[in-house]
Design an enzyme around this catalytic site. Sequence first.
Site, PDB file in Angstrom:
ATOM      1  CE1 TYR A 151      -3.187   3.083   1.248  1.00 55.04           C
ATOM      2  CE2 TYR A 151      -1.542   3.238   3.132  1.00 55.04           C
ATOM      3  CZ  TYR A 151      -2.685   3.654   2.285  1.00 55.04           C
ATOM      4  OH  TYR A 151      -3.427   4.912   2.585  1.00 55.04           O
ATOM      5  CE  LYS A 155      -2.533   6.957  -0.815  1.00 57.57           C
ATOM      6  NZ  LYS A 155      -4.009   7.368  -0.985  1.00 57.57           N
TER       7      LYS A 155
HETATM    8  N1  LIG Z   1      -7.440   6.455   6.942  1.00 56.50           N
HETATM    9  C1  LIG Z   1      -6.309   6.785   7.239  1.00 56.50           C
HETATM   10  O1  LIG Z   1      -5.850   6.659   8.316  1.00 56.50           O
HETATM   11  C2  LIG Z   1      -5.469   7.357   6.116  1.00 56.50           C
HETATM   12  C3  LIG Z   1      -4.216   7.782   6.569  1.00 56.50           C
HETATM   13  C4  LIG Z   1      -3.433   8.570   5.715  1.00 56.50           C
HETATM   14  C5  LIG Z   1      -3.845   8.613   4.214  1.00 56.50           C
HETATM   15  N2  LIG Z   1      -5.167   8.009   3.943  1.00 56.50           N
HETATM   16  C6  LIG Z   1      -5.522   8.146   2.608  1.00 56.50           C
HETATM   17  O2  LIG Z   1      -7.125   8.885   2.744  1.00 56.50           O
HETATM   18  C7  LIG Z   1      -7.794   8.508   1.706  1.00 56.50           C
HETATM   19  C8  LIG Z   1      -9.098   8.106   2.441  1.00 56.50           C
HETATM   20  O3  LIG Z   1      -9.104   7.198   3.399  1.00 56.50           O
HETATM   21  P1  LIG Z   1     -10.334   6.709   3.947  1.00 56.50           P
HETATM   22  O4  LIG Z   1      -9.928   6.292   5.257  1.00 56.50           O
HETATM   23  O5  LIG Z   1     -11.466   7.471   3.774  1.00 56.50           O
HETATM   24  O6  LIG Z   1     -10.436   5.139   3.409  1.00 56.50           O
HETATM   25  P2  LIG Z   1     -11.803   4.612   2.694  1.00 56.50           P
HETATM   26  O7  LIG Z   1     -11.338   2.994   2.270  1.00 56.50           O
HETATM   27  O8  LIG Z   1     -12.716   4.743   3.698  1.00 56.50           O
HETATM   28  O9  LIG Z   1     -11.996   5.412   1.488  1.00 56.50           O
HETATM   29  C9  LIG Z   1     -11.468   4.673   0.181  1.00 56.50           C
HETATM   30  C10 LIG Z   1     -12.403   4.534  -0.831  1.00 56.50           C
HETATM   31  O10 LIG Z   1     -11.725   4.415  -2.235  1.00 56.50           O
HETATM   32  C11 LIG Z   1     -12.804   3.471  -2.622  1.00 56.50           C
HETATM   33  N3  LIG Z   1     -12.158   2.453  -3.789  1.00 56.50           N
HETATM   34  C12 LIG Z   1     -11.421   1.250  -3.533  1.00 56.50           C
HETATM   35  N4  LIG Z   1     -11.099   0.654  -4.761  1.00 56.50           N
HETATM   36  C13 LIG Z   1     -11.837   1.420  -5.527  1.00 56.50           C
HETATM   37  C14 LIG Z   1     -11.900   1.175  -6.828  1.00 56.50           C
HETATM   38  N5  LIG Z   1     -11.521  -0.049  -7.527  1.00 56.50           N
HETATM   39  N6  LIG Z   1     -12.875   1.961  -7.764  1.00 56.50           N
HETATM   40  C15 LIG Z   1     -13.381   3.049  -7.043  1.00 56.50           C
HETATM   41  N7  LIG Z   1     -13.238   3.431  -5.849  1.00 56.50           N
HETATM   42  C16 LIG Z   1     -12.496   2.414  -5.146  1.00 56.50           C
HETATM   43  C17 LIG Z   1     -13.315   2.518  -1.493  1.00 56.50           C
HETATM   44  O11 LIG Z   1     -14.484   1.913  -1.984  1.00 56.50           O
HETATM   45  C18 LIG Z   1     -13.537   3.603  -0.556  1.00 56.50           C
HETATM   46  O12 LIG Z   1     -14.866   4.158  -0.619  1.00 56.50           O
HETATM   47  C19 LIG Z   1      -7.034   7.348   0.822  1.00 56.50           C
HETATM   48  O13 LIG Z   1      -6.457   7.701  -0.228  1.00 56.50           O
HETATM   49  C20 LIG Z   1      -6.018   7.028   1.969  1.00 56.50           C
HETATM   50  O14 LIG Z   1      -4.993   6.111   1.236  1.00 56.50           O
HETATM   51  C21 LIG Z   1      -5.828   7.443   5.009  1.00 56.50           C
END
Ligand SMILES: NC(=O)c1ccc[n+]([C@@H]2O[C@H](COP(=O)([O-])OP(=O)(O)OC[C@H]3O[C@@H](n4cnc5c(N)ncnc54)[C@H](O)[C@@H]3O)[C@@H](O)[C@H]2O)c1
Length: 392
Positions: A151, A155
């Site tokens: 991951y 990223k």
């Molecule tokens: N949650 C954390 O602690 C955290 C920390 C640092 C960075 N991030 C980044 O923040 C962003 C949001 O995180 P989040 O916690 O809301 O995650 P999340 O998993 O709730 O949201 C990610 C979304 O991407 C969608 N997705 C996955 N595969 C897909 C596909 N093939 N086509 C279309 N959509 C698809 C998922 O269905 C999901 O709704 C992400 O990019 C993540 O990398 C999150």
Amino acid sequence: MDSQRSPNETVLITGGGGYFGFRLGCALNLKGFHVVLFDISSPAQTIPEGIKFVHGDIRHLADVEKAFHGNVTCVFHVASYGMSGREQLNRKLIHEVNVRGTDNVLQACQRRGVPRLVYTSTFNVIFGGQVIRNGDESLPYLPLHLHPDHYSRTKSIAEKKVLEANGTALERGKGVLRTCALRPAGIYGPGEQRHLPRIVSYIERGLFKFVYGDPRSLVEFVHVDNLVQAHILASEALRADKGHVASGQPYFISDGRPVNNFEFFRPLVEGLGYTFPPTRLPLGLIYCFAFLTEMVHFILGRLYNFQPFLTRTEVYKTGVTHYCSLEKARKELGYEAQPYDLQEVVEWFEAHGHGRSPDSRISECCVWGGLLGFLLVVAALTWLPPPVILLL
Ligand SMILES: NC(=O)c1ccc[n+]([C@@H]2O[C@H](COP(=O)([O-])OP(=O)(O)OC[C@H]3O[C@@H](n4cnc5c(N)ncnc54)[C@H](O)[C@@H]3O)[C@@H](O)[C@H]2O)c1
């Protein structure tokens, strides 16, 4: 993104069905923007009026293009896969979503003449288990082969692609694409579905019996609404009237309060009526355990795709000091983290039927008391001669 200035703009949020993407969409909708959410999964909550949801898979360019409705002036590329738990071990899907998906988003922006793209990246692009104190954006990317998980690696690849696309020409002479990347710390807030329910389920199943690592180790978190604020500011900072200051730039985003990972969750544990575990284990031991868990998952995962208790990356992320300065985000974006705590998260879980009731505490005491009594009886019986036991 000032709603007074540009009420007819449409913004597209990939991953808009997820926790952060949906929250961002709702905030932008309230500011008067036309919002399109694009995701393979629908949001957990009801979609407010005025927001359009487009179902599609980011791995397919045709799906992505079909999400571009109206005059899209900014894309927030939030969709990702493989962040935590068993998802972290599905390398193929992680690559397809995070890298190919990003290629598709960039291509669609160029074809559709979208001038601004904000990418939701992660702290992980520079972090691989080494101690980082007050790091800043001049830190180099962690070499790809040093990432313990796919991951973070993907990223990092995607962030570079997004930042390299800054300044590339849009089709039909529509100017150039401006891009930037935000690198959030761990996201929290009411209704968060990725980390918090897993932690609460461990607490409720009695698996949260120890903490690990140095109690002085510090990590960072970001409240979902601080992250929303940062995204909106970043989008504005790509505009001409802001001198395109964010063009091609990465920014660390957090609450700006480094804290010990386990101490951060103490109010949640105690707020739900549980006891914070007094036992502390060495980080190395837990890392070895996570490694073994990943090995077992690698061998058995195809037969039974179980949720690993912890992965190596999760051990690093929670137990090794890494926090970064907000100076660049403050100076260039005008970002100011608002103070939040876990109280609303505790309330959210309580409202959804979690939390230890006094009754369950009493019945747990009865169970433990009963178990202790049973063990005492068994111990006493072992001292009696066999004929006496037969008479009983
Ligand atoms: N949650 C954390 O602690 C955290 C920390 C640092 C960075 N991030 C980044 O923040 C962003 C949001 O995180 P989040 O916690 O809301 O995650 P999340 O998993 O709730 O949201 C990610 C979304 O991407 C969608 N997705 C996955 N595969 C897909 C596909 N093939 N086509 C279309 N959509 C698809 C998922 O269905 C999901 O709704 C992400 O990019 C993540 O990398 C999150």
